[in-house]
Design an enzyme around this catalytic site. Structure first.
Site, mmCIF file in Angstrom:
data_model
loop_
_atom_site.group_PDB
_atom_site.id
_atom_site.type_symbol
_atom_site.label_atom_id
_atom_site.label_comp_id
_atom_site.label_asym_id
_atom_site.label_seq_id
_atom_site.Cartn_x
_atom_site.Cartn_y
_atom_site.Cartn_z
ATOM 1 N N GLY A 288 -17.239 56.897 22.510
ATOM 2 C CA GLY A 288 -18.105 57.028 23.679
ATOM 3 C C GLY A 288 -18.271 58.457 24.163
ATOM 4 O O GLY A 288 -17.935 59.410 23.468
ATOM 5 N N GLN B 227 -4.592 56.177 18.520
ATOM 6 C CA GLN B 227 -4.795 57.433 17.796
ATOM 7 C C GLN B 227 -4.506 58.655 18.658
ATOM 8 O O GLN B 227 -4.666 59.788 18.203
ATOM 9 C CB GLN B 227 -6.193 57.498 17.176
ATOM 10 C CG GLN B 227 -7.329 57.676 18.157
ATOM 11 C CD GLN B 227 -8.676 57.519 17.471
ATOM 12 O OE1 GLN B 227 -9.030 56.435 17.018
ATOM 13 N NE2 GLN B 227 -9.438 58.596 17.364
ATOM 14 N N HIS C 110 -23.320 62.042 17.976
ATOM 15 C CA HIS C 110 -23.290 60.575 17.834
ATOM 16 C C HIS C 110 -24.704 60.027 17.613
ATOM 17 O O HIS C 110 -24.912 59.142 16.778
ATOM 18 C CB HIS C 110 -22.746 59.914 19.107
ATOM 19 C CG HIS C 110 -21.349 60.302 19.474
ATOM 20 N ND1 HIS C 110 -21.058 61.059 20.582
ATOM 21 C CD2 HIS C 110 -20.153 60.009 18.902
ATOM 22 C CE1 HIS C 110 -19.745 61.217 20.677
ATOM 23 N NE2 HIS C 110 -19.168 60.602 19.669
HETATM 24 P P1 AMP Z 1 -15.790 60.232 18.401
HETATM 25 O O1 AMP Z 1 -16.522 59.539 19.499
HETATM 26 O O2 AMP Z 1 -15.417 61.645 18.735
HETATM 27 O O3 AMP Z 1 -14.640 59.429 17.856
HETATM 28 O O4 AMP Z 1 -16.807 60.381 17.214
HETATM 29 C C1 AMP Z 1 -17.494 59.261 16.696
HETATM 30 C C2 AMP Z 1 -18.213 59.662 15.432
HETATM 31 O O5 AMP Z 1 -19.141 60.704 15.731
HETATM 32 C C3 AMP Z 1 -17.255 60.222 14.378
HETATM 33 O O6 AMP Z 1 -17.680 59.767 13.094
HETATM 34 C C4 AMP Z 1 -17.447 61.708 14.521
HETATM 35 O O7 AMP Z 1 -17.161 62.438 13.357
HETATM 36 C C5 AMP Z 1 -18.918 61.790 14.866
HETATM 37 N N1 AMP Z 1 -19.231 63.068 15.520
HETATM 38 C C6 AMP Z 1 -18.589 63.637 16.568
HETATM 39 N N2 AMP Z 1 -19.112 64.847 16.854
HETATM 40 C C7 AMP Z 1 -20.101 65.054 15.947
HETATM 41 C C8 AMP Z 1 -21.018 66.130 15.697
HETATM 42 N N3 AMP Z 1 -21.020 67.242 16.435
HETATM 43 N N4 AMP Z 1 -21.902 66.001 14.684
HETATM 44 C C9 AMP Z 1 -21.899 64.885 13.904
HETATM 45 N N5 AMP Z 1 -21.071 63.835 14.103
HETATM 46 C C10 AMP Z 1 -20.180 63.917 15.094
#
Ligand code: AMP
Length: 280
Positions: free
Chosen positions: A29, A59, A35
């Site tokens: 989120g 985690q 995202h």
């Molecule tokens: P998170 O909400 O941080 O767990 O991220 C969810 C998904 O979004 C994961 O697969 C992350 O690698 C991806 N994500 C987070 N930041 C970025 C970004 N700047 N560019 C591309 N994907 C991202």
């Protein structure tokens, strides 16, 4: 109409009923353009897309930012709706980890390096929750950001080892205009530190520049990255050129590699990475 679902049973039913192939984007989120790029890709490549929003307690290490991790469910839901998501799975921790839950997934080797050595147990939490989410959603494809490159490799390996029927697709890192990789945690950056946070990106550019000039010595490339980060006064966790699949350090960058970097700026931990491609 986008559906908001809190229980495993309802999510399973909903996903089974949606037109496939189904594209799945797991998140914690506080959505940003990184995202959204994954959601847009899932939408473009699959008839239906679903998103999970779950700040996964397992985690986070004791003392990390689980309690204060940024959250804004109403805004996230509006963004998902606008992006054409069919259903958002937003379970409670009790729903994801019912009393008696005692299984965990370990991706030995891959989980122990880099982020895993600084955050022991982190990837166990990631692999376990992703395995459970994959079984609930049973999507044909799941989209992960290259931003978390080690996580992407851990999830790929877990999926292949356990024969999960979801194809894992990695998607490029989305950056701010000045190169800072987008992250929900960037809100922790103090205004005065914002410019210095671009040091990670600049270090990655410096590494690629060296490789472009014909440098292939892993230690030299590593030292150049370290110099940029330390020169800005950040505390370095690691900066390293690795094999893109095994994440083992490379003595020579004589084929496509991955540069991984992590550093602390005040109370904030930043990670970034990029491909390192030698001239042909
Ligand atoms: P998170 O909400 O941080 O767990 O991220 C969810 C998904 O979004 C994961 O697969 C992350 O690698 C991806 N994500 C987070 N930041 C970025 C970004 N700047 N560019 C591309 N994907 C991202």
């Amino acid at each position: 109409m986008m559906q908001i679902i809190e229980t495993v049973a309802e999510m399973r039913d909903k996903c089974a009923a949606l037109a496939g192939p189904l594209g799945f984007v797991p998140t914690m989120g506080y959505l940003h353009r990184g995202h959204i790029s994954l959601i847009d890709r899932a939408r473009a490549e699959c008839p239906s897309a679903v998103v999970s929003i779950f700040v996964n307690p397992s985690q986070f290490l004791p003392g990390e930012d689980y309690e204060r991790y940024p959250r804004d469910m109403p805004r996230d839901l509006a963004l998902c709706e606008a992006a054409g998501v069919s259903a958002v799975f937003a379970p409670t921790a009790a729903e994801m980890y019912p009393a008696g839950f005692s299984t965990s997934v370990e991706v030995t080797g891959l989980q122990d390096r880099w982020e895993g050595s600084i955050r022991p147990g982190h990837f166990r939490g990631v692999a376990t929750v992703v395995a459970r989410l994959f079984r609930i959603v049973q999507a044909e494809r799941a989209y992960f950001g290259e931003k978390d490159y080690q996580q992407l490799q851990v999830v790929r390996r877990m999926t292949s080892d356990l024969c999960l029927d979801t194809e894992v697709i990695g998607s490029p890192t989305i950056r701010e205009e000045d190169g800072l990789a987008m992250s929900s945690r960037n809100v922790y950056l103090e205004a005065g530190d914002r410019q210095r946070a671009t040091a990670l990106y600049r270090a990655l550019l410096a590494a690629q520049r060296l490789v472009d000039e014909g440098e292939s010595d892993g230690a030299t490339i590593r030292a150049a990255m370290e110099a940029v980060v330390l020169g800005e006064g950040l505390r370095l966790d690691y900066a390293i050129a690795v094999d893109p699949d095994s994440l083992e350090p490379l003595e020579r960058v004589d084929r496509t590699a991955r540069a991984l970097i992590a550093a602390r700026l005040g109370p904030v931990r930043l990670i970034d990475n990029a491909p390192l491609t030698p001239p042909t």
